[in-house]
Design a protein around this motif. Structure first.
Motif, PDB file in Angstrom:
ATOM      1  N   LEU A 264       0.853  -1.162   0.049  1.00  0.00           N
ATOM      2  CA  LEU A 264      -0.096  -0.138   0.030  1.00  0.00           C
ATOM      3  C   LEU A 264       0.917   1.324  -0.196  1.00  0.00           C
ATOM      4  O   LEU A 264       2.251   1.175   0.492  1.00  0.00           O
ATOM      5  CB  LEU A 264      -1.020   0.172   1.083  1.00  0.00           C
ATOM      6  N   GLN A 265       0.406   2.360  -0.480  1.00  0.00           N
ATOM      7  CA  GLN A 265       1.366   3.654  -0.611  1.00  0.00           C
ATOM      8  C   GLN A 265       1.220   4.025   0.845  1.00  0.00           C
ATOM      9  O   GLN A 265       0.451   3.999   1.611  1.00  0.00           O
ATOM     10  CB  GLN A 265       0.586   4.565  -1.673  1.00  0.00           C
TER      11      GLN A 265
ATOM     12  N   THR B  66      -2.844   4.934   8.244  1.00  0.00           N
ATOM     13  CA  THR B  66      -3.800   4.396   9.321  1.00  0.00           C
ATOM     14  C   THR B  66      -4.592   3.315   9.065  1.00  0.00           C
ATOM     15  O   THR B  66      -4.967   2.836   7.968  1.00  0.00           O
ATOM     16  CB  THR B  66      -4.537   5.555   9.858  1.00  0.00           C
ATOM     17  N   PRO B  67      -4.914   2.549   9.964  1.00  0.00           N
ATOM     18  CA  PRO B  67      -6.102   1.471   9.735  1.00  0.00           C
ATOM     19  C   PRO B  67      -7.362   1.919   9.001  1.00  0.00           C
ATOM     20  O   PRO B  67      -7.858   1.180   8.147  1.00  0.00           O
ATOM     21  CB  PRO B  67      -6.354   0.767  11.218  1.00  0.00           C
ATOM     22  N   GLN B  68      -7.761   3.238   9.507  1.00  0.00           N
ATOM     23  CA  GLN B  68      -9.087   3.553   8.921  1.00  0.00           C
ATOM     24  C   GLN B  68      -8.938   3.984   7.385  1.00  0.00           C
ATOM     25  O   GLN B  68      -9.827   3.590   6.580  1.00  0.00           O
ATOM     26  CB  GLN B  68      -9.499   4.779   9.890  1.00  0.00           C
TER      27      GLN B  68
ATOM     28  N   ALA C 129     -10.720   1.870   4.513  1.00  0.00           N
ATOM     29  CA  ALA C 129     -11.416   2.618   3.656  1.00  0.00           C
ATOM     30  C   ALA C 129     -11.131   2.569   2.074  1.00  0.00           C
ATOM     31  O   ALA C 129     -11.954   2.386   1.233  1.00  0.00           O
ATOM     32  CB  ALA C 129     -11.781   3.947   3.988  1.00  0.00           C
ATOM     33  N   ALA C 130     -10.002   2.382   1.719  1.00  0.00           N
ATOM     34  CA  ALA C 130      -9.367   2.329   0.320  1.00  0.00           C
ATOM     35  C   ALA C 130      -9.619   0.934  -0.081  1.00  0.00           C
ATOM     36  O   ALA C 130      -9.979   0.737  -1.154  1.00  0.00           O
ATOM     37  CB  ALA C 130      -8.023   2.613   0.450  1.00  0.00           C
TER      38      ALA C 130
ATOM     39  N   ASN D 283       0.168   1.578  18.576  1.00  0.00           N
ATOM     40  CA  ASN D 283       0.964   0.311  18.740  1.00  0.00           C
ATOM     41  C   ASN D 283       0.037  -0.789  18.235  1.00  0.00           C
ATOM     42  O   ASN D 283       0.194  -1.606  19.298  1.00  0.00           O
ATOM     43  CB  ASN D 283       1.507   0.386  20.202  1.00  0.00           C
ATOM     44  N   LEU D 284      -0.627  -0.743  17.364  1.00  0.00           N
ATOM     45  CA  LEU D 284      -1.486  -1.930  17.162  1.00  0.00           C
ATOM     46  C   LEU D 284      -0.776  -2.954  16.238  1.00  0.00           C
ATOM     47  O   LEU D 284      -0.205  -2.656  15.457  1.00  0.00           O
ATOM     48  CB  LEU D 284      -2.828  -1.358  16.447  1.00  0.00           C
ATOM     49  N   ASN D 285      -1.237  -4.130  16.363  1.00  0.00           N
ATOM     50  CA  ASN D 285      -1.020  -5.221  15.427  1.00  0.00           C
ATOM     51  C   ASN D 285      -1.877  -5.261  14.468  1.00  0.00           C
ATOM     52  O   ASN D 285      -1.493  -5.426  13.414  1.00  0.00           O
ATOM     53  CB  ASN D 285      -0.776  -6.556  16.301  1.00  0.00           C
ATOM     54  N   TYR D 286      -3.075  -4.677  14.570  1.00  0.00           N
ATOM     55  CA  TYR D 286      -4.324  -4.589  13.730  1.00  0.00           C
ATOM     56  C   TYR D 286      -3.823  -3.633  12.579  1.00  0.00           C
ATOM     57  O   TYR D 286      -3.323  -2.622  12.975  1.00  0.00           O
ATOM     58  CB  TYR D 286      -5.560  -4.343  14.296  1.00  0.00           C
ATOM     59  N   ALA D 287      -3.830  -4.129  11.477  1.00  0.00           N
ATOM     60  CA  ALA D 287      -3.553  -3.206  10.201  1.00  0.00           C
ATOM     61  C   ALA D 287      -4.490  -2.440   9.703  1.00  0.00           C
ATOM     62  O   ALA D 287      -4.941  -1.497   9.251  1.00  0.00           O
ATOM     63  CB  ALA D 287      -2.555  -3.887   8.973  1.00  0.00           C
TER      64      ALA D 287
END
Length: 383
Positions: free
Chosen positions: A116-117, A122-124, A128-129, A177-181
């Motif tokens: 991803l560019q 951010t996760p959000q 969305a993309a 500091n999330l593992n969630y991407a």
């Protein structure tokens, strides 16, 4: 998979599900004319960014096309394609909708990666993309047999920076500091070769007379988009983004099997995890982790609260089968591939498959807990 002419061994069943090995490929020659060189998908353009998936050649071509589309429309490109990413393929069909494979035309030269560019930071933004992209591919039937209108699940799955790390979520911890991407439509996960997660539970009762088990086995609805009409584990489902493992199980127990929450919370227990790297017959990559639970019916209990009944239309029927019946149907190839692995794990846990009665015990035990060759998800890989 339909019934086979000769019974499958336990190791055969594992090989059928865990059917992909990804290894570092450095040779300039290959006798496999139809091999596919896989491209690592990183989270960001940095070469130290975590690898979150693997892309087939057809996907690299599609990402290039989407970047071209963005430039034509005056929008920011979504994908970074490393300059070292040079893949020499001709596709068996020009149309993506009828694509079945790729043939290498010269020695592999790719040392690059895709990501991803950096503006998707951010996760959000990533979610969305990816949502816009996948919904457009759905509506345009770009990959109709994977995430087309008839395959769309309308379920969001989490993608993690470390597939073996914490199952966190933006509501739970510091967002930096999330593992969630990000999260991704379930049906599109195989396109990007990301690791997905689920829960599987077996409801069983001990058969004192036969010194074996009786197991509740569902038949999947014929309308299911995947593996219709095949046999399954008593309760199984994916883990939605933002939901924990046990809470996902509680939800699936009611939705699929009409098992009340209080019964699940009191009697279900975690017994471990299985993992495997499944490649579909069309070549799509599905590395998967299943958190495994059991619910043994107490010997002196009223069995009615433990008796599963179809509710949401995903299950055609439930049958209480003997252990020998279950094994026979497993070996005939009648179970959904990953469900056979969960049952093999159950028989090991309960001592029915042992080193003394199964010559392949060590191979079976270790294969149930793979890491998808993740340490080799670097440039110059193939499947």
């Amino acid at each position: 998979m339909s019934s086979t002419s000769s019974p499958m061994s336990y190791l055969d069943l594992i090989n059928h599900c865990d059917n992909t090995s990804v290894n570092r490929f450095t040779s300039s020659d290959s006798s496999d004319a139809l091999f596919e060189e896989l491209t690592p998908l990183r989270l960001s353009p940095s070469p130290s960014s975590p690898i979150i998936g693997l892309l087939r050649p057809i996907m690299v071509r599609q990402l290039r096309a989407d970047n071209d589309r963005s430039k034509e429309q005056g929008k920011e490109e979504m994908w970074y394609l490393n300059p070292g990413l040079q893949t020499n393929y001709v596709f068996e069909q020009d149309e993506i909708t009828s694509y079945t494979g790729a043939r290498r035309t010269s020695s592999p030269t790719s040392t690059g990666y895709a990501s991803l560019q950096s503006w998707l930071d951010t996760p959000q933004k990533r979610t969305a993309a990816m949502k816009e992209l996948c919904e457009r591919w759905r509506d345009e039937e770009v990959f109709p047999h994977v995430c087309g209108k008839k395959k769309w699940r309308n379920e969001m799955y989490p993608v993690y920076k470390d597939p073996f790390g914490a199952h966190d979520y933006p509501n739970d911890f510091d967002r930096d500091n999330l593992n969630y991407a990000f999260e991704l439509e379930r049906s599109a996960c195989a396109l990007f070769g990301v690791v997905t997660y689920g829960v599987h539970m077996t409801i069983y009762q001990e058969d004192i007379a036969s010194k074996g088990l009786k197991i509740w086995v569902p038949t999947r609805a014929r309308t299911k988009p995947t593996f219709p009409g095949m046999l399954d584990n008593t309760v199984a489902g994916g883990i939605p983004s933002g939901m924990g493992m046990f809470e996902s199980l509680v939800k699936e127990c009611m939705e699929e099997a009409s098992i009340e929450e209080n019964i699940v919370r009191q009697h279900a227990r975690a017994t471990g995890v299985i993992s495997y790297f499944y490649k579909t017959s069309a070549g799509w990559l599905q590395p998967e982790v299943e958190y495994v639970y059991v619910m043994p019916i107490p010997l002196d209990a009223d069995t009615a609260p433990f008796t599963p009944k179809p509710l949401d239309g995903e299950v055609e029927s439930f049958d209480l089968l003997t252990q020998n019946q279950v094994i026979s149907k497993m070996r005939a190839g009648l179970f959904k591939p990953n469900c056979a692995l969960v049952l093999i794990d159950l028989f090991i846990q309960l001592g029915y498959i042992t080193p003394d009665n199964e010559a392949d015990y060590m191979k079976i035990s270790t294969r149930l807990h793979g890491r998808f060759d993740y340490d080799h998800w670097e440039p110059q890989v193939r499947a």
